[in-house]
Every structure is written in structure tokens, then in C-alpha cells.
Design a protein around this motif. Structure first.
Motif, PDB file in Angstrom:
ATOM      1  N   THR A  91      58.473  36.808  15.087  1.00 13.31           N
ATOM      2  CA  THR A  91      59.600  37.670  15.279  1.00 13.31           C
ATOM      3  C   THR A  91      60.608  37.716  16.969  1.00 13.31           C
ATOM      4  N   GLU A  92      59.344  37.606  17.568  1.00 11.68           N
ATOM      5  CA  GLU A  92      59.433  37.136  19.351  1.00 11.68           C
ATOM      6  C   GLU A  92      61.005  35.739  19.155  1.00 11.68           C
ATOM      7  N   ALA A  93      60.581  35.369  18.445  1.00 13.94           N
ATOM      8  CA  ALA A  93      61.345  33.485  18.140  1.00 13.94           C
ATOM      9  C   ALA A  93      63.338  34.404  17.598  1.00 13.94           C
ATOM     10  N   ILE A  94      62.996  35.282  16.576  1.00 15.95           N
ATOM     11  CA  ILE A  94      64.362  35.441  15.816  1.00 15.95           C
ATOM     12  C   ILE A  94      65.149  36.464  16.574  1.00 15.95           C
ATOM     13  N   ASN A  95      64.022  36.866  17.544  1.00 19.78           N
ATOM     14  CA  ASN A  95      64.898  38.299  18.848  1.00 19.78           C
ATOM     15  C   ASN A  95      65.439  37.297  19.999  1.00 19.78           C
ATOM     16  N   ILE A  96      64.606  36.774  20.333  1.00 14.24           N
ATOM     17  CA  ILE A  96      65.142  35.754  21.483  1.00 14.24           C
ATOM     18  C   ILE A  96      67.004  35.205  20.683  1.00 14.24           C
ATOM     19  N   VAL A  97      66.919  34.259  19.651  1.00 22.06           N
ATOM     20  CA  VAL A  97      67.551  34.615  18.622  1.00 22.06           C
ATOM     21  C   VAL A  97      68.937  35.331  18.441  1.00 22.06           C
ATOM     22  N   ALA A  98      68.830  36.206  18.725  1.00 19.92           N
ATOM     23  CA  ALA A  98      69.713  37.488  17.785  1.00 19.92           C
ATOM     24  C   ALA A  98      70.215  37.659  18.834  1.00 19.92           C
ATOM     25  N   LEU A 113      74.613  36.529   7.340  1.00 16.52           N
ATOM     26  CA  LEU A 113      73.992  36.599   5.621  1.00 16.52           C
ATOM     27  C   LEU A 113      72.730  36.919   6.286  1.00 16.52           C
ATOM     28  N   VAL A 114      71.854  37.688   5.086  1.00 20.02           N
ATOM     29  CA  VAL A 114      70.272  37.835   5.579  1.00 20.02           C
ATOM     30  C   VAL A 114      70.464  37.897   3.626  1.00 20.02           C
ATOM     31  N   THR A 115      68.576  36.882   3.651  1.00 18.73           N
ATOM     32  CA  THR A 115      68.365  37.015   1.796  1.00 18.73           C
ATOM     33  C   THR A 115      67.714  38.374   1.875  1.00 18.73           C
ATOM     34  N   THR A 116      68.169  38.733   0.297  1.00 18.98           N
ATOM     35  CA  THR A 116      66.911  39.665  -0.165  1.00 18.98           C
ATOM     36  C   THR A 116      65.670  39.556   0.368  1.00 18.98           C
ATOM     37  N   MET A 117      65.116  38.332   0.037  1.00 24.39           N
ATOM     38  CA  MET A 117      63.619  38.441   0.118  1.00 24.39           C
ATOM     39  C   MET A 117      63.600  38.445   1.569  1.00 24.39           C
ATOM     40  N   GLU A 118      64.311  38.763   2.621  1.00 23.06           N
ATOM     41  CA  GLU A 118      63.576  38.637   4.224  1.00 23.06           C
ATOM     42  C   GLU A 118      62.718  39.232   4.833  1.00 23.06           C
ATOM     43  N   HIS A 119      61.741  38.999   5.131  1.00 20.24           N
ATOM     44  CA  HIS A 119      60.560  40.030   6.082  1.00 20.24           C
ATOM     45  C   HIS A 119      62.020  40.446   7.037  1.00 20.24           C
ATOM     46  N   HIS A 120      60.803  41.626   7.333  1.00 16.43           N
ATOM     47  CA  HIS A 120      62.021  42.599   8.081  1.00 16.43           C
ATOM     48  C   HIS A 120      61.843  41.409   9.735  1.00 16.43           C
ATOM     49  N   SER A 121      61.279  41.121  10.534  1.00 17.29           N
ATOM     50  CA  SER A 121      61.004  40.432  11.548  1.00 17.29           C
ATOM     51  C   SER A 121      62.496  39.237  11.192  1.00 17.29           C
ATOM     52  N   ASN A 122      62.960  38.562  10.022  1.00 21.14           N
ATOM     53  CA  ASN A 122      64.864  37.930  10.213  1.00 21.14           C
ATOM     54  C   ASN A 122      65.095  39.086   9.477  1.00 21.14           C
ATOM     55  N   PHE A 123      64.638  40.668   9.418  1.00 20.77           N
ATOM     56  CA  PHE A 123      66.672  41.180   9.384  1.00 20.77           C
ATOM     57  C   PHE A 123      66.477  42.242  10.146  1.00 20.77           C
ATOM     58  N   VAL A 124      65.389  43.117  10.732  1.00 22.38           N
ATOM     59  CA  VAL A 124      66.182  43.877  11.986  1.00 22.38           C
ATOM     60  C   VAL A 124      66.252  43.001  12.639  1.00 22.38           C
ATOM     61  N   TRP A 126      69.010  41.213  13.202  1.00 20.93           N
ATOM     62  CA  TRP A 126      70.297  40.971  12.503  1.00 20.93           C
ATOM     63  C   TRP A 126      71.270  41.898  12.233  1.00 20.93           C
ATOM     64  N   TRP A 127      69.777  43.352  12.027  1.00 23.57           N
ATOM     65  CA  TRP A 127      70.733  44.507  11.617  1.00 23.57           C
ATOM     66  C   TRP A 127      70.602  45.205  13.242  1.00 23.57           C
ATOM     67  N   SER A 128      69.725  44.677  13.805  1.00 23.29           N
ATOM     68  CA  SER A 128      70.397  45.490  15.243  1.00 23.29           C
ATOM     69  C   SER A 128      71.590  45.125  16.128  1.00 23.29           C
ATOM     70  N   LEU A 129      71.894  43.679  16.192  1.00 22.18           N
ATOM     71  CA  LEU A 129      73.148  42.883  15.959  1.00 22.18           C
ATOM     72  C   LEU A 129      74.101  42.823  15.614  1.00 22.18           C
ATOM     73  N   ALA A 130      73.782  43.698  14.530  1.00 23.19           N
ATOM     74  CA  ALA A 130      75.895  43.544  13.187  1.00 23.19           C
ATOM     75  C   ALA A 130      75.816  45.297  13.950  1.00 23.19           C
ATOM     76  N   LYS A 131      74.644  46.168  14.150  1.00 24.21           N
ATOM     77  CA  LYS A 131      75.189  47.572  14.557  1.00 24.21           C
ATOM     78  C   LYS A 131      76.207  47.408  15.988  1.00 24.21           C
ATOM     79  N   GLU A 242      71.192  32.826  26.078  1.00 26.12           N
ATOM     80  CA  GLU A 242      70.452  33.854  26.875  1.00 26.12           C
ATOM     81  C   GLU A 242      69.132  33.488  26.758  1.00 26.12           C
ATOM     82  N   PRO A 243      68.277  33.843  27.896  1.00 27.01           N
ATOM     83  CA  PRO A 243      66.413  34.509  27.652  1.00 27.01           C
ATOM     84  C   PRO A 243      66.077  35.540  27.558  1.00 27.01           C
ATOM     85  N   LEU A 244      65.626  35.998  26.490  1.00 19.64           N
ATOM     86  CA  LEU A 244      65.184  37.562  26.319  1.00 19.64           C
ATOM     87  C   LEU A 244      64.648  37.774  27.400  1.00 19.64           C
ATOM     88  N   ILE A 245      63.700  37.515  28.054  1.00 18.96           N
ATOM     89  CA  ILE A 245      63.053  38.105  29.123  1.00 18.96           C
ATOM     90  C   ILE A 245      62.970  37.461  30.588  1.00 18.96           C
TER      91      ILE A 245
END
Length: 403
Positions: A91-98, A113-124, A126-131, A242-245
Motif C-alpha cells: 500500500t505504501e509502495a503504490i502511494n509513493i508512486v501515485a 486505467l485501473v482494472t475491475t479486479m484491483e485491491h483497494h491498495s491499487n485503486f484508492v 489512483w482515485w485520489s490522484l484523479a480527483k 518525489e518522496p512521500l515522507i
């Protein structure tokens, strides 16, 4: 695992020595074998010190253990160690990228693009970034068998900025043809972010051959400890992230006028890291490598095929995901007609059969399946056919209770 059987391996897991436990929840958290516990204990007992800071022998030993784990993990997956970042989890790894890469490169009107089968860790993330960025979050659909619709993906890739895709679905078990998917995305210049949390523990993964832009996974599903995950990234992209922390260790220089980040992976590892956990993850990676990932896959394929056959005998049970074990990882999700998954899980639990019930952090997928939740049984290197039989027998009791 011809030479080493599941029963042989069970002896290495302390929790599995409890009488009557059939642990079928490895997709949530795997059990931890003795060599991993021993590696962490050895650090605490004999090498306890901060890493990267001291030059005295204890600190040098701790640093060697910590960085040695990075080198061995990266080598086993065929990825540069300088581009292998330790995080708290996937989760943290993907948030670093997003956050760190996405905010710099995704803007108004861009498509994620996000697939229907994604765990929330690879969905939320990207949803937040899109918003935040005014971008569009676009679904890559699946078919009725739970396979990714590659024709739809081909239509969506031109002009897209990012593709977030699971290597293996944590609900359907679907093994996505990830090499093919990454090649298609690469042809259109689309940056790929792969959630490999379910793949690393059970499949031979060669990141050098796959060549993803970013690939994330977590230790606690791969026979390692909690609190540690990994992000593998292309060096040029990590330099552009950019680093997250912010804080200690992750800087090149600090003044009141300017702060400069260190090079990867250090820039993403602020503060004192999870030293024992990283060492434990290195031991877990060595342990899996010692078994051999081809052998791991062969065993779990056999167990999954057996589970699919046995569950097919249960009346009023709906299986979700591919029916062919060749296209499925080591888990099965199902629904029992007229019985809530939590009731199924509770009744099975009385018999020592440990399964997961819920939406599995995949609510968009649940809506696609027409379910509010499912029961999931997931398998490991230690799973036996007798445990699958215990699951099926327990489901018989479920049906008797709710008949």
C-alpha cells in the motif's frame, strides 16, 4: 516440492503445530517459518544497532544484514538493488508512486486505467490522484470468468497515462498475462504499476524479463514479517518521483535555503527503518528460493485444482474466477446460497478451518460479481489435500445448519 513435501514444510511453521488448525488464509497473511524468526532474533540478540549511521562493528554488521537482504531479494527477482525500495507494505509502495510520480505527471483530462479486479491498495491512491489532478479514472473490465478483457485494454491504452494492474487477483485468483499486458502498455508509452502481492509468494517472477515501470509487493504475504514491503521501479522513474515522507537519512543535503533528496532507494526510506523486518524478509526470500518457485507453483497448482474439484461437489455453492487451475493462483472465493460469508467463516472456524470472509478490499469487483462479500480459502506451501477435505466437510455442516 517433490523432495520436500507440504508436510515436511509444516514442521517449520510454529503456528501450524497447534492441534486442529487448517490455515487457509495465506492470501491475507502467510505464516512465518522458523528461519525467518531466527534471522530476526539473531539481529536483536547479536547485531542490534541502527543501520547506515555508525562505523563501529555492531552498526556495520547491522547495515550489512540490512543491505544484504536488499541485494539478495533484488537478485532473486532480477532487478537492480539500487532500484529496490523498502516500504511498510505494498500500500505504501503504490502511494509513493501515485503521490510522488503521479502528482508530477498526471494532469487535467489525463486517463488513469485501473482494472475491475484491483485491491483497494491499487485503486484508492489512483482515485485520489484523479480527483486531485482533474484526471479521469477509467475501468479496464473483466469477463464473466474473471479474466481481464484484453480487447478492451487495447482500446483504452492509446493516450492513457497510467495502468494499474494486479499480477494475481486476491479475490478471483486470476493470473493476469502480465508480460503481455506490460508489452501492450509499453507500446503506447503508458506507465505501469503492478501489484505483485499475491504473485511473489507463489509464482516464479522475473522482473528483469517483465520490465515493469513499478512493481509493488508486501512481506507478510510472502512468508516474511509484517511491516515491510518492496517497491521496484525503473531508475529514471524513481529519480523523477518525489518522496512521500521527509526526514532523516533520505536527504543529500539540508539547509534553510534548500533540501536535496538522496538517490534511490535512500530517498524513499526516511527515518530509522524496519531493520529486523527487512532482515526477516531477506530470510523469507532465501527460504522460498531454497524451495524453488517452480516447485512452489507446482504444489499450489495441484492444491488449487483439487480444491476446485472438491468445491464443485458442494451443492448451492458459486465459485468465482477461472475454472482452470492453470489460470488461477492458490486461492478460491465462493458464495454459499442463502448463507452470509461471515456465517460460513464462523462455522468453519469452529472446526479449526481458517478462511477469510468479506469484500477482501475489492468492492468494485464485488459489485461486478453481484456479491456483497465472499468466502475465500487461500493456500500456501504447507497446505495439504486433507485440509481441503476439512474445508469441504465444514461446508457440509454449513449447509446442514442453514437447510
Amino acid at each position: 516440492m517433490a523432495a520436500t513435501t507440504a508436510l515436511d514444510l509444516r514442521a517449520q511453521f510454529p503456528t501450524l503445530q497447534r492441534e486442529g488448525v487448517a490455515y487457509l488464509d495465506s492470501a491475507a497473511t502467510s505464516q512465518t517459518p522458523e528461519p525467518v524468526l531466527a534471522a530476526m532474533d539473531d539481529y536483536y540478540r547479536h547485531h542490534r544497532a541502527s543501520v547506515h549511521r555508525g562505523v563501529y562493528p555492531l552498526a556495520a554488521e547491522a547495515t550489512d544484514l540490512f543491505e544484504g537482504a536488499r541485494t539478495r531479494i533484488a537478485a532473486r527477482l532480477r532487478w537492480p538493488d539500487r532500484d529496490t525500495v523498502f516500504t511498510r507494505n505494498a500500500t505504501e509502495a503504490i502511494n509513493i508512486v501515485a503521490a510522488g510520480w503521479g502528482r508530477r505527471h498526471v494532469g487535467p483530462g489525463d486517463r488513469i486505467l485501473v482494472t475491475t479486479m484491483e485491491h483497494h491498495s491499487n485503486f484508492v491512491p489512483w482515485w485520489s490522484l484523479a480527483k486531485e489532478a482533474g484526471a479521469e479514472l477509467v475501468e479496464v473490465p473483466i469477463d464473466d470468468e474473471g479474466l481481464l478483457d484484453l480487447d478492451a485494454l487495447d482500446r483504452l491504452l492509446p493516450g492513457a497515462k497510467v495502468l494499474a494492474v494486479a499480477h494475481v487477483s486476491n479475490v478471483l485468483g486470476t493470473i493476469n498475462p502480465i508480460a503481455d499486458i506490460l508489452a501492450r502498455a509499453r507500446a503506447h508509452g503508458v506507465v505501469t504499476v503492478v501489484d505483485g502481492s499475491q504473485a511473489i509468494p507463489q509464482l516464479p517472477v522475473d522482473l528483469g524479463a517483465l520490465d515493469p515501470d513499478f512493481y509493488a509487493w508486501t512481506g507478510h504475504k510472502a512468508y516474511g514479517p509484517t511491516g515491510v514491503g518492496v517497491l521496484h521501479g525503473r531508475h529514471d522513474l524513481l529519480l523523477d518521483t518525489e518522496p512521500l515522507i521527509g526526514g532523516g537519512h533520505m536527504i543529500s543535503s539540508v539547509s534553510f535555503e534548500e533540501v536535496r533528496w538522496a538517490a534511490p532507494p535512500t530517498r524513499f526510506e526516511a527515518g530509522t527503518g524496519a531493520i529486523a523486518e527487512v532482515i526477516g524478509l531477506g530470510a523469507a526470500s532465501d527460504w522460498l528460493g531454497g524451495i524453488g518457485m517452480d516447485a512452489v507453483r507446482a504444489h499450489e497448482h495441484d492444491i488449487t485444482a483439487y480444491a476446485l474439484a472438491r468445491l464443485g461437489e458442494v451443492e448451492d455453492l458459486t465459485l468465482h474466477g477461472p475454472r482452470d487451475a492453470d489460470r488461477r493462483g492458490a486461492l478460491v472465493s465462493f458464495a454459499v446460497k442463502g448463507v452470509h460469508p461471515h456465517d460460513v467463516s464462523e462455522i468453519l472456524g469452529r472446526r479449526g478451518v481458517c478462511v477469510r470472509a468479506g469484500h477482501h478490499c475489492a468492492q468494485p469487483l464485488m459489485r461486478r460479481l453481484g456479491e456483497s462479500a465472499t468466502t475465500r480459502a487461500s493456500f500456501g506451501v504447507h497446505t495439504t489435500r486433507e485440509e481441503i477435505d476439512a474445508l469441504v466437510e465444514g461446508l457440509g455442516e454449513v449447509r446442514r445448519i442453514f437447510a
